[in-house]
Motif scaffolding. Sequence first.
Motif, PDB file in Angstrom:
ATOM      1  N   THR A 121      -1.024  -1.459  -9.616  1.00  0.00           N
ATOM      2  CA  THR A 121      -0.026  -0.673  -8.896  1.00  0.00           C
ATOM      3  C   THR A 121       1.390  -1.107  -9.231  1.00  0.00           C
ATOM      4  O   THR A 121       2.276  -0.271  -9.479  1.00  0.00           O
ATOM      5  CB  THR A 121      -0.239  -0.814  -7.378  1.00  0.00           C
ATOM      6  N   VAL A 150      -0.890   6.177  -3.707  1.00  0.00           N
ATOM      7  CA  VAL A 150      -0.568   4.750  -3.716  1.00  0.00           C
ATOM      8  C   VAL A 150       0.797   4.510  -4.359  1.00  0.00           C
ATOM      9  O   VAL A 150       1.626   3.744  -3.838  1.00  0.00           O
ATOM     10  CB  VAL A 150      -1.664   3.958  -4.472  1.00  0.00           C
ATOM     11  N   SER A 153       3.638   5.777  -2.200  1.00  0.00           N
ATOM     12  CA  SER A 153       3.864   4.840  -1.097  1.00  0.00           C
ATOM     13  C   SER A 153       4.704   3.651  -1.559  1.00  0.00           C
ATOM     14  O   SER A 153       5.641   3.230  -0.870  1.00  0.00           O
ATOM     15  CB  SER A 153       2.521   4.344  -0.544  1.00  0.00           C
ATOM     16  N   ALA A 154       4.402   3.121  -2.743  1.00  0.00           N
ATOM     17  CA  ALA A 154       5.155   1.983  -3.271  1.00  0.00           C
ATOM     18  C   ALA A 154       6.607   2.374  -3.554  1.00  0.00           C
ATOM     19  O   ALA A 154       7.533   1.606  -3.291  1.00  0.00           O
ATOM     20  CB  ALA A 154       4.492   1.454  -4.534  1.00  0.00           C
ATOM     21  N   GLN A 167       0.875  -5.612  -5.402  1.00  0.00           N
ATOM     22  CA  GLN A 167      -0.340  -4.965  -5.883  1.00  0.00           C
ATOM     23  C   GLN A 167      -1.169  -4.525  -4.690  1.00  0.00           C
ATOM     24  O   GLN A 167      -1.319  -5.263  -3.717  1.00  0.00           O
ATOM     25  CB  GLN A 167      -1.168  -5.920  -6.733  1.00  0.00           C
ATOM     26  N   ARG A 168      -1.705  -3.324  -4.785  1.00  0.00           N
ATOM     27  CA  ARG A 168      -2.636  -2.872  -3.729  1.00  0.00           C
ATOM     28  C   ARG A 168      -4.061  -3.321  -4.018  1.00  0.00           C
ATOM     29  O   ARG A 168      -4.907  -3.301  -3.129  1.00  0.00           O
ATOM     30  CB  ARG A 168      -2.619  -1.348  -3.630  1.00  0.00           C
ATOM     31  N   GLU A 169      -4.325  -3.726  -5.255  1.00  0.00           N
ATOM     32  CA  GLU A 169      -5.672  -4.132  -5.640  1.00  0.00           C
ATOM     33  C   GLU A 169      -5.946  -5.544  -5.127  1.00  0.00           C
ATOM     34  O   GLU A 169      -5.381  -6.512  -5.631  1.00  0.00           O
ATOM     35  CB  GLU A 169      -5.844  -4.081  -7.154  1.00  0.00           C
ATOM     36  N   THR A 239       7.081  -6.615   3.746  1.00  0.00           N
ATOM     37  CA  THR A 239       7.276  -5.634   2.681  1.00  0.00           C
ATOM     38  C   THR A 239       8.747  -5.458   2.309  1.00  0.00           C
ATOM     39  O   THR A 239       9.062  -5.090   1.179  1.00  0.00           O
ATOM     40  CB  THR A 239       6.720  -4.261   3.096  1.00  0.00           C
ATOM     41  N   ASP A 262       2.986  -5.274   6.544  1.00  0.00           N
ATOM     42  CA  ASP A 262       3.977  -4.299   6.982  1.00  0.00           C
ATOM     43  C   ASP A 262       4.591  -4.729   8.314  1.00  0.00           C
ATOM     44  O   ASP A 262       4.338  -5.846   8.789  1.00  0.00           O
ATOM     45  CB  ASP A 262       3.362  -2.903   7.077  1.00  0.00           C
ATOM     46  N   VAL A 268      -1.188  -5.071   3.555  1.00  0.00           N
ATOM     47  CA  VAL A 268      -1.027  -3.857   2.751  1.00  0.00           C
ATOM     48  C   VAL A 268      -1.036  -4.141   1.254  1.00  0.00           C
ATOM     49  O   VAL A 268      -1.078  -3.219   0.445  1.00  0.00           O
ATOM     50  CB  VAL A 268       0.281  -3.115   3.126  1.00  0.00           C
ATOM     51  N   GLY A 269      -0.989  -5.408   0.866  1.00  0.00           N
ATOM     52  CA  GLY A 269      -0.989  -5.724  -0.558  1.00  0.00           C
ATOM     53  C   GLY A 269      -0.908  -7.220  -0.787  1.00  0.00           C
ATOM     54  O   GLY A 269      -0.964  -8.017   0.160  1.00  0.00           O
TER      55      GLY A 269
END
Length: 475
Positions: A121, A150, A153-154, A167-169, A239, A262, A268-269
């Motif tokens: 991401t 995704v 959103s970033a 990273q969302r992963e 964030t 958040d 969230v990441g």
Amino acid sequence: MAQTDLHDPAEDSVENVAAEPRVEELDEDNLLKPSFVNAVRAALADGDVARVYDLVEPLHPADVADLFELLQPAERAGLAAAITDLMSGEVIAELNDYVREDMIEALPAAAVAEIAEQLDTDDAVQLLEDLDAEDQQAILAEMEPEDRAVIESALSYPEESAGRLMQRELVAVPDTMTVGDLIDYLREHDDLTTEFWEVFVVDHRHHPVGTCQLSWILRTPRHIALTDVMKRDQTLIPTDMDQEEVALRFQKYGLISAAVVDESGRLVGQLTVDDIVHIIQEEAGEDALLLSGAGDGDINEPIRDAYSARVRWLLANLLTASVASFVISRFEDVIAQMVALAVLMPIVAGIGGNAGTQTLAVTVRALATNQLTSSNTWRAVRREMSIALLNGTTVALVIGTAVSLIFGNPMLGLVIALAMMGNIVIAGFAGVFVPLTLDKLRADPAIASSIFVTMTTDSMGFLVFLGLAVGMGLV
């Protein structure tokens, strides 16, 4: 965005490719050889797509990125079109920002979307964030809905914030699991990210409560609860935290990864140390360039952008230099009576400017790395002033003795010695207080400090030197 047909290497003639002589790509320093780059240029100029593909195909993705940066902007579109199926996410991630924009313009939206979907991401966001809104939307429209959501959103987070960089992963599991449950979960779910070194443990609100390293999981009996083996102490990153502050957290606490949360505290990441290494390098270079007023300082930056960034600081310097000129104009008669004063004036100003730059660099770095805070400001000030006094005394003795011998005038030597000491002390004072004042005013101390420090050392150096010459009856 330009529409370019994708190159299919299967259509190339094997005989033609094999007939071309082999060109060595890298030199002993692991850099692309000029001969190799010239061979690629020649193939592009001849429109020999097969030859271009044959030359580039053996390269590592990082070397492909280097090749793009070494070519002229007009040649990059041809290279991108010739090796489209070699344009992996790894190549895109390695590209210089300006070169990446050129390359993206040369590819169709569908091809860029396909590349973005291969990336993590944070890398996908970096690929799209600097594009025009129209191009950005065209690429997002070609992406799978889940990937598009995704990235959108970033992009909603501020630039250079943790939310934009994260990273969302990641792998997150409930705190009700045992070690055995977690191992089974990791084995049964093929859709999980494949590159991670720790698992985040969350409560029923999805708030992170701990982490488990893979090494702990592999060495712990299956029946043990995750809450009994996990590490509860965490450094949570909001964030909206600026990337520079994130890097300082990683450095201070020796982090390899950290959870990003958040406003409600939900996970969230994550950020990993490889992201932070890039940030540290970027921020360090940025501060150095801001001190010099050189803009982004990138050799791939468009000439117009570089001109715009640099000329405004040169004009600002022009205004501040006029202050020093005004001081000199007040002593025209004195200088006319003794030419030696004009000969020595640049030495006083030059040494003072260098002393100020030294102190300024140390202070800006200390502020940037949080070494200098309100708790130790006066200790840092005393330290720098002590160094200025020692430097001033040493330089004053050397220059005073030299001037006395060269000009055969001990009084002139004494005047320049006192002026030199005074200006170095003033330079030390300015080098500390200018960035500290800008920092208190919520301005970046790296941006304008050098201009004010230079103005101070030049004007005060001339004033002290010429004022002492008059006050001590030298002329």
